[in-house]
Write a protein that holds these residues in place. Structure first.
Motif, short mmCIF file in Angstrom:
data_model
loop_
_atom_site.label_atom_id
_atom_site.label_comp_id
_atom_site.label_asym_id
_atom_site.label_seq_id
_atom_site.Cartn_x
_atom_site.Cartn_y
_atom_site.Cartn_z
N SER A 65 0.82 -1.38 0.44
CA SER A 65 0.39 0.26 0.13
C SER A 65 1.01 0.87 -0.14
O SER A 65 0.87 2.55 -0.73
N TYR A 79 3.29 -8.78 -6.56
CA TYR A 79 1.90 -9.59 -5.95
C TYR A 79 2.46 -10.90 -6.17
O TYR A 79 1.77 -11.51 -4.91
N CYS A 86 0.22 -14.71 1.70
CA CYS A 86 -0.83 -15.43 1.43
C CYS A 86 -0.51 -17.18 2.38
O CYS A 86 -0.88 -17.65 2.85
N PRO A 93 -8.56 -15.07 2.30
CA PRO A 93 -9.00 -13.68 1.79
C PRO A 93 -8.16 -13.25 1.13
O PRO A 93 -8.47 -12.22 0.16
N SER A 94 -6.94 -12.36 1.74
CA SER A 94 -6.21 -11.78 0.79
C SER A 94 -5.24 -11.68 0.17
O SER A 94 -5.50 -10.87 -0.53
N ASP A 97 -7.81 -11.03 -2.27
CA ASP A 97 -8.40 -9.74 -2.52
C ASP A 97 -7.24 -8.88 -4.21
O ASP A 97 -7.36 -8.80 -4.74
N ILE A 98 -6.17 -10.00 -3.75
CA ILE A 98 -4.29 -9.77 -3.90
C ILE A 98 -4.90 -10.21 -5.60
O ILE A 98 -4.64 -9.50 -7.43
N ILE A 100 -7.80 -10.31 -7.16
CA ILE A 100 -9.50 -10.08 -7.71
C ILE A 100 -8.78 -8.10 -7.80
O ILE A 100 -8.86 -7.99 -9.30
N GLU A 101 -7.14 -8.42 -7.27
CA GLU A 101 -6.89 -6.82 -7.70
C GLU A 101 -6.01 -6.95 -8.81
O GLU A 101 -5.78 -6.38 -10.27
N GLN A 104 -8.45 -6.82 -11.90
CA GLN A 104 -8.79 -5.22 -12.02
C GLN A 104 -7.69 -4.28 -13.14
O GLN A 104 -8.26 -4.06 -14.13
#
Length: 117
Positions: A65, A79, A86, A93-94, A97-98, A100-101, A104
């Motif tokens: 971040s 990534y 992870c 869950p993390s 999220d990665i 999905i990012e 995107q």
């Protein structure tokens, strides 16, 4: 006196990062920033790698971040390093999220990405 260059910091952070010594990596990052130099993609990677190998996924995510806030977008290697962290910490869950990012950002998600997850 002379201040260490980015290459020297990168080498030092990589050295401690290989052993998951994220506290030392973070201290080196802070020292670098105190010199007025800005971390590049390689230094951010080395710190994130230290957190991931040290099984501190919150630190890896927080550092990623901070990297984004500095204007540098994560690349596939970064990534993957976070995804490895992870997997090592069983943080599904993390990892989602990665992934999905990454989707995107339209980064190619191949089998080498799913392997750690």
């Amino acid at each position: 006196g002379l201040k260490p260059c980015l290459y020297a910091y990168s080498a030092a952070i990589n050295a401690v990062g290989k052993y998951g010594k994220w506290i030392e990596a973070l201290e080196l990052l802070e020292k670098l920033q105190l010199t007025g130099q800005k971390p590049n993609e390689y230094i951010w990677y080395a710190v994130i790698n230290a957190f991931s190998r040290g099984k501190n996924i919150k630190g890896a995510l927080s550092t990623m971040s901070a990297m984004k806030a500095s204007g540098i977008d994560p690349n596939l290697k970064i990534y993957n390093t976070v995804l490895n962290g992870c997997a090592w910490t069983f943080d599904g869950p993390s990892a989602m999220d990665i992934l999905i990012e990454m989707k995107q950002r339209e980064l190619e998600i191949g089998m080498n990405v799913y392997r750690p997850v």
